[in-house]
Write an enzyme that holds these catalytic residues in place. Structure first.
Site, PDB file in Angstrom:
ATOM      1  N   CYS A 138     -19.455   1.008   8.124  1.00 47.42           N
ATOM      2  CA  CYS A 138     -19.652   1.771   9.367  1.00 47.42           C
ATOM      3  C   CYS A 138     -20.971   1.493  10.083  1.00 47.42           C
ATOM      4  O   CYS A 138     -20.967   1.002  11.209  1.00 47.42           O
ATOM      5  CB  CYS A 138     -19.531   3.253   9.049  1.00 47.42           C
ATOM      6  SG  CYS A 138     -17.972   3.643   8.258  1.00 47.42           S
ATOM      7  N   LEU A 156     -33.327  10.272   4.153  1.00 43.62           N
ATOM      8  CA  LEU A 156     -34.711   9.799   4.143  1.00 43.62           C
ATOM      9  C   LEU A 156     -35.001   9.096   2.813  1.00 43.62           C
ATOM     10  O   LEU A 156     -36.146   9.068   2.376  1.00 43.62           O
ATOM     11  CB  LEU A 156     -35.683  10.968   4.333  1.00 43.62           C
ATOM     12  CG  LEU A 156     -35.874  11.474   5.767  1.00 43.62           C
ATOM     13  CD1 LEU A 156     -36.879  12.616   5.810  1.00 43.62           C
ATOM     14  CD2 LEU A 156     -36.329  10.361   6.721  1.00 43.62           C
ATOM     15  N   LYS A 190     -21.665  -2.075  11.575  1.00 49.15           N
ATOM     16  CA  LYS A 190     -20.691  -2.383  12.634  1.00 49.15           C
ATOM     17  C   LYS A 190     -20.916  -1.478  13.858  1.00 49.15           C
ATOM     18  O   LYS A 190     -20.920  -1.943  14.995  1.00 49.15           O
ATOM     19  CB  LYS A 190     -19.288  -2.169  12.047  1.00 49.15           C
ATOM     20  CG  LYS A 190     -18.165  -2.062  13.011  1.00 49.15           C
ATOM     21  CD  LYS A 190     -16.832  -1.921  12.294  1.00 49.15           C
ATOM     22  CE  LYS A 190     -16.497  -0.518  11.831  1.00 49.15           C
ATOM     23  NZ  LYS A 190     -16.046   0.438  12.823  1.00 49.15           N
ATOM     24  N   LYS A 238       0.834  -1.206   0.000  1.00 50.49           N
ATOM     25  CA  LYS A 238       0.000   0.000   0.000  1.00 50.49           C
ATOM     26  C   LYS A 238       0.869   1.256   0.000  1.00 50.49           C
ATOM     27  O   LYS A 238       0.630   2.219  -0.727  1.00 50.49           O
ATOM     28  CB  LYS A 238      -0.847   0.006   1.278  1.00 50.49           C
ATOM     29  CG  LYS A 238      -2.324  -0.143   1.048  1.00 50.49           C
ATOM     30  CD  LYS A 238      -2.991  -0.048   2.404  1.00 50.49           C
ATOM     31  CE  LYS A 238      -4.461   0.033   2.298  1.00 50.49           C
ATOM     32  NZ  LYS A 238      -5.076   0.254   3.612  1.00 50.49           N
ATOM     33  N   ASN A 261     -23.897   8.020  13.997  1.00 49.75           N
ATOM     34  CA  ASN A 261     -24.104   6.929  13.039  1.00 49.75           C
ATOM     35  C   ASN A 261     -25.373   6.141  13.354  1.00 49.75           C
ATOM     36  O   ASN A 261     -26.116   5.756  12.457  1.00 49.75           O
ATOM     37  CB  ASN A 261     -22.886   6.001  13.010  1.00 49.75           C
ATOM     38  CG  ASN A 261     -21.826   6.483  12.041  1.00 49.75           C
ATOM     39  OD1 ASN A 261     -21.960   7.571  11.468  1.00 49.75           O
ATOM     40  ND2 ASN A 261     -20.785   5.719  11.847  1.00 49.75           N
TER      41      ASN A 261
HETATM   42  C1  UGA Z   1     -21.238   6.853   7.309  1.00 43.73           C
HETATM   43  C2  UGA Z   1     -21.619   8.225   7.859  1.00 43.73           C
HETATM   44  O1  UGA Z   1     -22.559   8.865   6.993  1.00 43.73           O
HETATM   45  C3  UGA Z   1     -20.378   9.123   7.996  1.00 43.73           C
HETATM   46  O2  UGA Z   1     -20.739  10.355   8.602  1.00 43.73           O
HETATM   47  C4  UGA Z   1     -19.344   8.404   8.883  1.00 43.73           C
HETATM   48  O3  UGA Z   1     -18.144   9.152   8.998  1.00 43.73           O
HETATM   49  C5  UGA Z   1     -19.018   7.048   8.270  1.00 43.73           C
HETATM   50  O4  UGA Z   1     -20.240   6.270   8.147  1.00 43.73           O
HETATM   51  C6  UGA Z   1     -18.054   6.355   9.193  1.00 43.73           C
HETATM   52  O5  UGA Z   1     -18.458   5.991  10.307  1.00 43.73           O
HETATM   53  O6  UGA Z   1     -16.848   6.284   8.874  1.00 43.73           O
HETATM   54  P1  UGA Z   1     -20.686   5.871   4.859  1.00 43.73           P
HETATM   55  O7  UGA Z   1     -20.726   4.527   5.508  1.00 43.73           O
HETATM   56  O8  UGA Z   1     -19.561   6.222   3.951  1.00 43.73           O
HETATM   57  O9  UGA Z   1     -20.727   7.037   5.995  1.00 43.73           O
HETATM   58  O10 UGA Z   1     -22.004   5.988   3.993  1.00 43.73           O
HETATM   59  P2  UGA Z   1     -23.417   6.725   4.059  1.00 43.73           P
HETATM   60  O11 UGA Z   1     -23.503   7.702   2.963  1.00 43.73           O
HETATM   61  O12 UGA Z   1     -23.719   7.211   5.412  1.00 43.73           O
HETATM   62  O13 UGA Z   1     -24.394   5.505   3.708  1.00 43.73           O
HETATM   63  C7  UGA Z   1     -24.497   4.368   4.568  1.00 43.73           C
HETATM   64  C8  UGA Z   1     -25.573   3.434   4.075  1.00 43.73           C
HETATM   65  O14 UGA Z   1     -26.876   4.010   4.232  1.00 43.73           O
HETATM   66  C9  UGA Z   1     -25.467   3.078   2.583  1.00 43.73           C
HETATM   67  O15 UGA Z   1     -25.744   1.719   2.408  1.00 43.73           O
HETATM   68  C10 UGA Z   1     -26.520   3.946   1.932  1.00 43.73           C
HETATM   69  O16 UGA Z   1     -27.007   3.428   0.722  1.00 43.73           O
HETATM   70  C11 UGA Z   1     -27.596   3.936   3.005  1.00 43.73           C
HETATM   71  N1  UGA Z   1     -28.504   5.098   2.913  1.00 43.73           N
HETATM   72  C12 UGA Z   1     -28.064   6.345   3.129  1.00 43.73           C
HETATM   73  C13 UGA Z   1     -29.853   4.871   2.618  1.00 43.73           C
HETATM   74  O17 UGA Z   1     -30.300   3.715   2.410  1.00 43.73           O
HETATM   75  N2  UGA Z   1     -30.694   5.946   2.549  1.00 43.73           N
HETATM   76  C14 UGA Z   1     -30.282   7.214   2.776  1.00 43.73           C
HETATM   77  O18 UGA Z   1     -31.110   8.137   2.719  1.00 43.73           O
HETATM   78  C15 UGA Z   1     -28.926   7.412   3.064  1.00 43.73           C
END
Ligand code: UGA
Length: 435
Positions: free
Chosen positions: A260, A250, A263, A35, A208
């Protein structure tokens, strides 16, 4: 300031590059030599929009370097950020072994005072543990400990880091505060939220878990719409107009995934359990999200008139969400696997996650990976949209109809224009389809 960041995963790499961008001298450290070699060549081991370009820029400024040698990296560093993984242990708790290994090495190799900051998501009171371990291992050195949870999302990580809603810093000593303020002086002071160590650690889990709850809530309301005959898009929009609720997170879908939310909610439940607390709401969110995949499978099976064997399905999207190559806990993969087990012939496509998905779906001879979606569209019975890539949103439905007039469509992300689908006369389904 000279900063060491340990771990070049999502959080570590984005933070390193962004710290370099705001003017710090960053040394990013990882144990995986391949890496580090890649990064030294200017290559990024993950897909994250804009990150490669920003790396080139900060390398040009001479603000960043990469190494496997922590001992050397620590010389003269004022702050060390821990950004290693905290994977899920068997009981759902966060496995801290990578964090504690890093701490032991910092203690062993430090020859001057340091601020040690956790960016990794760690359970409440990890800061206390870290402080104890550092001082017990190397009592000669004065260590300060702080928590600075990261809130960036994959796919828009740079924007999230550079334009944060808030920066949370938790500490118990003034010197830690002073160093963190210096690190973050690029950002307005009003963006920085100061609190104690344990609270900072919990804020990350609270955030989260709340977002995961919001998604589980709207998913269940979408199911209600489906049964009652309501329109989830209008409902979510109107709910979101209330500033107390807010319109983000939403969007109903196949359930939340990624490295994230799944977990972290289990880790929060574990923190509650070990501290004699009950989080029944979060318990329900876990169940709701697990059940979501079965519901999605059922929807697909119904659309295929309960006859899945040898049915050809074009599968659009494998990543857990758009703009990433990450398939960890991807609902798309979990659902595709179930359909493959039932004997469906799956033609899978993704813009970035295909090579990761290949490893995960390797055991299924009936899952093929395709680059040309149009060829597959001609021959399939059903098209499933499982990840909300912008290109799928823009798919030319007239062309789809012309190539395959009988193709059925199921949109698990509600990204297609329903009026267009209806206009073309497709048999279709989506989330919360109550009409
Ligand atoms: C999430 C948090 O949003 C971040 O703020 C945080 O820093 C990160 O985890 C972490 O703990 O490191 P991430 O996992 O990259 O970020 O992705 P998200 O955009 O939050 O989406 C998570 C899941 O929720 C995805 O499967 C997404 O498709 C789903 N989701 C999201 C929905 O089904 N509907 C929504 O309206 C939004």
């Amino acid at each position: 300031m000279k900063i060491v960041v340990i771990g070049t995963g999502y959080v570590g790499l984005v933070s390193s590059i962004c710290f370099a961008k705001i003017g710090h001298q960053v040394i990013a450290v990882d144990k995986i030599a391949s890496k580090i070699d890649q990064l030294k060549k200017g290559e990024i081991p993950i897909y994250e929009p804009g990150l490669k370009e920003m790396l080139t820029e900060v390398v040009g400024l001479d603000n960043i370097s990469f190494t496997t040698n922590l001992q050397e990296a620590l010389i003269d560093a004022k702050a060390v950020f821990i950004a290693v993984g905290t994977p899920q242990d068997e009981d759902g708790s966060a496995d801290l072994s990578y964090v504690l290994d890093a701490i032991k090495e910092i203690a062993k190799y430090s020859t001057s005072s340091k601020l040690v900051v956790t960016k990794s998501t760690v359970p409440a009171k990890t800061g206390e543990k870290i402080k104890k371990l550092l001082t017990e291992t190397n009592p000669q050195i004065k260590f300060y400990v702080a928590s600075n949870p990261e809130f960036l999302r994959e796919g828009c990580a740079i924007e999230d880091f550079m334009k944060p809603d808030r920066i949370v810093i938790g500490y118990d000593e003034d010197q830690a505060k002073k160093i963190l303020e210096e690190i973050y002086n690029y950002f307005p002071a009003s963006k920085i939220f100061h609190t104690d160590l344990v609270t900072a650690e919990l804020i990350k889990y609270g955030s989260n878990s709340f977002l995961a709850t919001k998604i589980a809530f709207i998913n269940e309301i979408a199911d209600l719409c489906e049964n009652v005959g309501g329109n989830i898009k209008d409902l979510a929009y109107a709910m979101g107009q209330d500033s107390r609720i807010g319109g983000k997170f939403l969007n109903p879908g196949p359930g939340f995934g990624g490295s994230c939310f799944p977990k972290d909610i289990l880790a929060l439940l574990n923190i509650a359990k070990t501290n004699n607390s009950s989080l029944s709401l979060i318990d329900a969110v876990v169940k709701s999200n697990n059940n979501r995949k079965n519901l999605m499978v059922k929807k697909i099976v119904n659309l295929l008139d309960c006859d899945v064997e040898n049915k050809k399905i074009i599968w659009l999207g494998l990543a857990f969400k758009a703009n990433t190559d990450d398939i960890r806990y991807s609902p798309s993969i979990a659902i595709a696997k179930e359909l493959a087990k039932m004997g469906a012939q799956i033609f899978a496509h993704d813009f970035q996650a295909q090579s990761n998905a290949k490893k995960e779906l390797n055991d299924f001879n009936n899952v093929k990976f395709i680059d040309d979606i149009w060829e597959a569209i001609k021959n399939c019975e059903l098209m499933v949209i499982a990840t909300e890539w912008e290109q799928y949103k823009q798919i030319d439905l007239s062309r789809v109809k012309a190539l395959n007039p009988n193709l059925k469509i199921i949109d698990l992300r509600n990204i297609l224009d329903i009026s267009e689908i209806k206009k073309h006369g497709f048999i279709f389904d989506f989330i919360g389809n109550g009409s």
